[in-house]
Design a protein around this motif. Sequence first.
Motif: not given
Length: 152
Positions: A96-99, A103-104, A108-110
């Motif tokens: 869950a932390v990896d997901r 997502d973060l 950030r990239d977006d």
Amino acid sequence: MILILGLILLIAAVIVGLAGVFGNTGAGHDLGVGGDFSIFGYHVTGSTGSLFLSGIIVGAVALLGLTLVMMGARRSVRRSAQARRELGTSRREAAAVDRERDDLIKQRDDARAGAAGAGAPTADVPRAETGAPVTDAPRGRGHWFGHRAAHR
């Protein structure tokens, strides 16, 4: 610890029982008149009832040892099952932390892609990440190369 104690008691009872059986065979060890029973050099004289009582005691010690062995085995199985459950829980939490991290990173990239397309830095993207120069000193007179002019 319980498992080891149980094994010691069980092995001792089995050894005493086997020594009693194999050490007293034949007609010379009849418990009738004048017969005796010996275990490890200790002679048991008396009735067959006292010999039966000795057998019951050895059997009770063996049963106690077997019970301790089973308790120790059950405890170790319970511990390993609990450890497996905790491992599964920690793996799910890590996934869950990896997901969330992925997502973060995507957000950030977006945001970077949007800021680069607009040509101006946004509030969430630091200037260093957009390529704009970052200086700690305010711009203005007397601040060449990041140094202030000497006071007169």
